[in-house]
Design a protein around this motif. Structure first.
Motif, PDB file in Angstrom:
ATOM      1  N   MET A 179       0.667  -1.246   0.016  1.00 33.96           N
ATOM      2  CA  MET A 179       0.079   0.008   0.090  1.00 33.96           C
ATOM      3  C   MET A 179       0.937   1.212  -0.159  1.00 33.96           C
ATOM      4  O   MET A 179       1.835   1.287   0.994  1.00 33.96           O
TER       5      MET A 179
ATOM      6  N   CYS B 280       1.118   5.699  -0.466  1.00 34.05           N
ATOM      7  CA  CYS B 280       0.635   6.942  -0.317  1.00 34.05           C
ATOM      8  C   CYS B 280      -0.004   7.187  -1.728  1.00 34.05           C
ATOM      9  O   CYS B 280       0.489   7.264  -2.753  1.00 34.05           O
ATOM     10  N   PRO B 281      -1.324   7.856  -1.683  1.00 31.91           N
ATOM     11  CA  PRO B 281      -1.833   8.002  -2.937  1.00 31.91           C
ATOM     12  C   PRO B 281      -1.406   9.641  -3.295  1.00 31.91           C
ATOM     13  O   PRO B 281      -1.651   9.626  -4.595  1.00 31.91           O
TER      14      PRO B 281
ATOM     15  N   SER C  85       6.152   4.493   0.090  1.00 34.36           N
ATOM     16  CA  SER C  85       5.646   3.110   0.945  1.00 34.36           C
ATOM     17  C   SER C  85       5.927   3.293   2.388  1.00 34.36           C
ATOM     18  O   SER C  85       5.933   2.613   3.108  1.00 34.36           O
TER      19      SER C  85
ATOM     20  N   TYR D 150      -3.935   6.007   7.996  1.00 35.65           N
ATOM     21  CA  TYR D 150      -2.402   6.099   7.648  1.00 35.65           C
ATOM     22  C   TYR D 150      -2.047   7.487   7.427  1.00 35.65           C
ATOM     23  O   TYR D 150      -2.675   8.160   6.924  1.00 35.65           O
TER      24      TYR D 150
ATOM     25  N   TYR E 244      -4.456   9.341   5.038  1.00 33.92           N
ATOM     26  CA  TYR E 244      -5.305   8.409   3.882  1.00 33.92           C
ATOM     27  C   TYR E 244      -5.721   7.407   4.565  1.00 33.92           C
ATOM     28  O   TYR E 244      -5.238   6.652   5.512  1.00 33.92           O
ATOM     29  N   THR E 245      -6.969   6.698   4.041  1.00 32.57           N
ATOM     30  CA  THR E 245      -7.432   5.355   4.199  1.00 32.57           C
ATOM     31  C   THR E 245      -7.195   4.510   2.960  1.00 32.57           C
ATOM     32  O   THR E 245      -7.434   5.094   2.045  1.00 32.57           O
ATOM     33  N   VAL E 246      -6.963   3.206   3.007  1.00 32.26           N
ATOM     34  CA  VAL E 246      -7.144   2.414   1.985  1.00 32.26           C
ATOM     35  C   VAL E 246      -8.354   1.583   1.661  1.00 32.26           C
ATOM     36  O   VAL E 246      -8.397   1.173   0.483  1.00 32.26           O
ATOM     37  N   GLU E 247      -9.247   1.230   2.716  1.00 34.51           N
ATOM     38  CA  GLU E 247     -10.466   0.502   2.381  1.00 34.51           C
ATOM     39  C   GLU E 247     -11.241   1.130   1.840  1.00 34.51           C
ATOM     40  O   GLU E 247     -11.796   2.538   2.068  1.00 34.51           O
TER      41      GLU E 247
END
Length: 97
Positions: free
Chosen positions: A1, A3-4, A9, A23, A32-35
């Motif tokens: 995962m 960072c957008p 990483s 995160y 940010y969130t990844v879900e």
């Protein structure tokens, strides 16, 4: 995962928001969130809303049929219209007979 924002990483956990892990990037400081939200509607529901709108149903009735908010239906239709407008503006017609 990654960072957008900066694609790094290098991150750490930074609490929870709405039950989802959050995160923070060490390099750029972006949170940010990844879900994906479990309440997000699928593309098939959005496509069905568009079809119902083109058949003449109103936003509220589409919302009742699909079990979603009429505001969500409005936003989906508006976004689709803007995408069509962008496609339309790319092909300028210079000469009309």
């Amino acid at each position: 995962m990654n960072c957008p924002k900066c694609k790094s990483s290098n991150h750490k956990k930074n609490g929870k928001v709405g039950g989802r892990q959050r995160y923070k990037c060490h390099d750029c400081g972006y949170n940010y969130t990844v879900e994906i939200k479990s309440t997000a509607s699928s593309t098939s529901v959005k496509r069905q809303a568009l079809q119902l709108y083109l058949e003449g149903l109103g936003f509220r009735s589409i919302g009742r049929v699909l079990g979603v908010s009429h505001v969500s239906v409005y936003k989906w239709i508006k976004k689709f219209g803007q995408e069509l407008e962008d496609l339309k503006s790319e092909n300028q017609i210079d000469i009309v007979e």
